[in-house]
Design a protein around this motif. Structure first.
Motif, PDB file in Angstrom:
ATOM      1  N   GLY A   1      -9.369   2.043   2.416  1.00 30.85           N
ATOM      2  CA  GLY A   1      -8.144   2.504   3.054  1.00 30.85           C
ATOM      3  C   GLY A   1      -8.349   2.854   4.510  1.00 30.85           C
ATOM      4  O   GLY A   1      -7.540   2.499   5.384  1.00 30.85           O
TER       5      GLY A   1
ATOM      6  N   VAL B   1      -6.625   1.098   7.853  1.00 26.65           N
ATOM      7  CA  VAL B   1      -5.923   1.896   8.872  1.00 26.65           C
ATOM      8  C   VAL B   1      -6.501   1.626  10.253  1.00 26.65           C
ATOM      9  O   VAL B   1      -5.764   1.431  11.235  1.00 26.65           O
ATOM     10  CB  VAL B   1      -6.009   3.403   8.529  1.00 26.65           C
ATOM     11  CG1 VAL B   1      -5.537   4.246   9.708  1.00 26.65           C
ATOM     12  CG2 VAL B   1      -5.165   3.711   7.303  1.00 26.65           C
TER      13      VAL B   1
ATOM     14  N   GLY C   1      -2.179   6.739  -2.742  1.00 29.66           N
ATOM     15  CA  GLY C   1      -3.492   6.103  -2.653  1.00 29.66           C
ATOM     16  C   GLY C   1      -3.646   4.929  -3.588  1.00 29.66           C
ATOM     17  O   GLY C   1      -4.688   4.778  -4.236  1.00 29.66           O
TER      18      GLY C   1
ATOM     19  N   TRP D   1       0.473   4.870   0.681  1.00 28.70           N
ATOM     20  CA  TRP D   1      -0.506   5.769   1.266  1.00 28.70           C
ATOM     21  C   TRP D   1      -0.439   7.169   0.653  1.00 28.70           C
ATOM     22  O   TRP D   1      -1.428   7.888   0.620  1.00 28.70           O
ATOM     23  CB  TRP D   1      -0.303   5.848   2.779  1.00 28.70           C
ATOM     24  CG  TRP D   1      -0.515   4.532   3.457  1.00 28.70           C
ATOM     25  CD1 TRP D   1       0.437   3.699   3.965  1.00 28.70           C
ATOM     26  CD2 TRP D   1      -1.769   3.878   3.682  1.00 28.70           C
ATOM     27  NE1 TRP D   1      -0.136   2.570   4.497  1.00 28.70           N
ATOM     28  CE2 TRP D   1      -1.493   2.651   4.350  1.00 28.70           C
ATOM     29  CE3 TRP D   1      -3.091   4.209   3.407  1.00 28.70           C
ATOM     30  CZ2 TRP D   1      -2.495   1.763   4.715  1.00 28.70           C
ATOM     31  CZ3 TRP D   1      -4.092   3.325   3.783  1.00 28.70           C
ATOM     32  CH2 TRP D   1      -3.797   2.114   4.441  1.00 28.70           C
ATOM     33  N   ARG D   2       0.717   7.563   0.172  1.00 22.92           N
ATOM     34  CA  ARG D   2       0.861   8.905  -0.413  1.00 22.92           C
ATOM     35  C   ARG D   2       0.097   9.023  -1.735  1.00 22.92           C
ATOM     36  O   ARG D   2      -0.558  10.027  -2.009  1.00 22.92           O
ATOM     37  CB  ARG D   2       2.337   9.236  -0.628  1.00 22.92           C
ATOM     38  CG  ARG D   2       3.120   9.422   0.668  1.00 22.92           C
ATOM     39  CD  ARG D   2       4.554   9.842   0.383  1.00 22.92           C
ATOM     40  NE  ARG D   2       5.316  10.012   1.603  1.00 22.92           N
ATOM     41  CZ  ARG D   2       5.330  11.125   2.346  1.00 22.92           C
ATOM     42  NH1 ARG D   2       4.614  12.171   1.925  1.00 22.92           N
ATOM     43  NH2 ARG D   2       6.034  11.201   3.440  1.00 22.92           N
TER      44      ARG D   2
ATOM     45  N   ILE E   1       0.840  -1.187   0.000  1.00 19.87           N
ATOM     46  CA  ILE E   1       0.000   0.000   0.000  1.00 19.87           C
ATOM     47  C   ILE E   1       0.885   1.251   0.000  1.00 19.87           C
ATOM     48  O   ILE E   1       1.749   1.404   0.851  1.00 19.87           O
ATOM     49  CB  ILE E   1      -0.945   0.032   1.210  1.00 19.87           C
ATOM     50  CG1 ILE E   1      -1.897  -1.176   1.195  1.00 19.87           C
ATOM     51  CG2 ILE E   1      -1.752   1.326   1.222  1.00 19.87           C
ATOM     52  CD1 ILE E   1      -2.864  -1.206   2.346  1.00 19.87           C
TER      53      ILE E   1
END
Length: 307
Positions: free
Chosen positions: A194, A198, A172, A169-170, A167
């Motif tokens: 997402g 989390v 997406g 995260w920056r 993943i």
């Protein structure tokens, strides 16, 4: 050639799987699915250990397949036939049977694309997602799993293989390492999925060195990775908890739901096939039945109806 006067159920299954790994190169996930047919068949035919495969008869084969009628779909019955053929070919190599067992497997009437895709309605999907209880030991985990299934259209095994490093995260995005196409994929990570991942990682996931995202929570295997079969069971529990009468009692109903929603929103079949990672485009063509505007364009008018 391995010759035994008698076998245990475990030893026979293990010998079969070793043969399939060595000769056909089957993956562990495929062998797990095969084992779910082979074990019931051998137990049905012999009962308890020890087993003597030389005692198998065509009648045993017919009675086992007949016993599944009404409980398995035609597609699942075709899978059963494939597994039994594979087992009997192994036994022939071992000198434990002849071709009569393979010839005795009953045929299954199944016409491709004879039915509509089986999926959930929008209301049923909302009902499933609302039924998770975050206070239960696996509530956040199972909700994150189902959201991966119903937003990304992933197979259970693909969800099980997701690693923390997959993943980004920056940006997406989420990376799939391998699919049935033998290639990986980079997919956009839906916001709701997402956030669910989390929440699971922060609040519920056990402390473990395992890099796969979803792990066991209970028992002696706490902290170890999940299998695709375990994910399917989690999806089935979610459907039962929400009291949804799903057309498929497992994880694949969410995958079909994703495909159906994509077609309803105007996605082309090639786009759907690429998104779902279909190995064969023919697998996607059944969803053409859901494209009502396109079907209206190709439909021929009745001769007696005047416009």
């Amino acid at each position: 050639m391995t010759v035994h006067n008698s076998w245990t159920l475990d030893s026979l299954v293990e010998a079969y799987e070793q043969h399939q790994r060595r000769v056909r190169g089957l993956r562990e996930r495929t062998l797990q699915g095969y084992e779910q047919v082979i074990r019931p068949f051998l137990q049905f035919s012999f009962g308890d250990d020890p087993l003597d495969p030389r005692r198998l008869t065509p009648t045993d084969v017919v009675q086992f397949v007949t016993s599944l009628r009404g409980r398995f779909s035609p597609c699942s019955m075709k899978h059963v036939r494939t597994v039994l053929r594979s087992l009997f070919r192994f036994l022939r190599v071992q000198g434990l049977c002849d071709e009569r067992l393979e010839l005795a497997i009953p045929a299954v009437a199944h016409w491709r694309m004879a039915t509509l895709p089986r999926c959930l309605t929008e209301q049923q999907l909302k009902q499933v997602l609302a039924a998770f209880d975050p206070r239960t030991p696996c509530g956040l985990r199972d909700r994150a799993i189902v959201l991966c299934l119903c937003t990304l259209g992933l197979r259970p095994g693909e969800v099980a293989e997701l690693h923390l490093e997959d993943i980004d995260w920056r940006t997406g995005t989420i990376r799939l390492r391998t699919r049935k196409t033998r290639r990986g994929a980079l997919l956009p990570l839906p916001r709701e999925a997402g956030r669910a991942i989390v929440a699971y990682l922060r609040k519920e996931r056990p402390a473990t060195a395992e890099r796969r995202i979803f792990v066991q929570h209970l028992g002696r295997r706490r902290g170890e990775s999940l299998s695709g079969h375990t994910l399917t069971e989690a999806a089935a529990r979610a459907l039962r908890r929400a009291e949804v009468d799903a057309p498929i009692k497992g994880a694949y109903v969410f995958r079909h739901t994703v495909a159906s929603r994509l077609v309803a929103r105007g996605a082309r079949l090639k786009e759907v096939a690429d998104f779902l990672g279909h190995q064969c485009f023919d697998t996607t063509t059944i969803y053409a039945k859901l494209d009502l505007p396109a079907l209206r364009e190709v439909a021929l008018p009745w001769p007696e109806v005047l416009s």
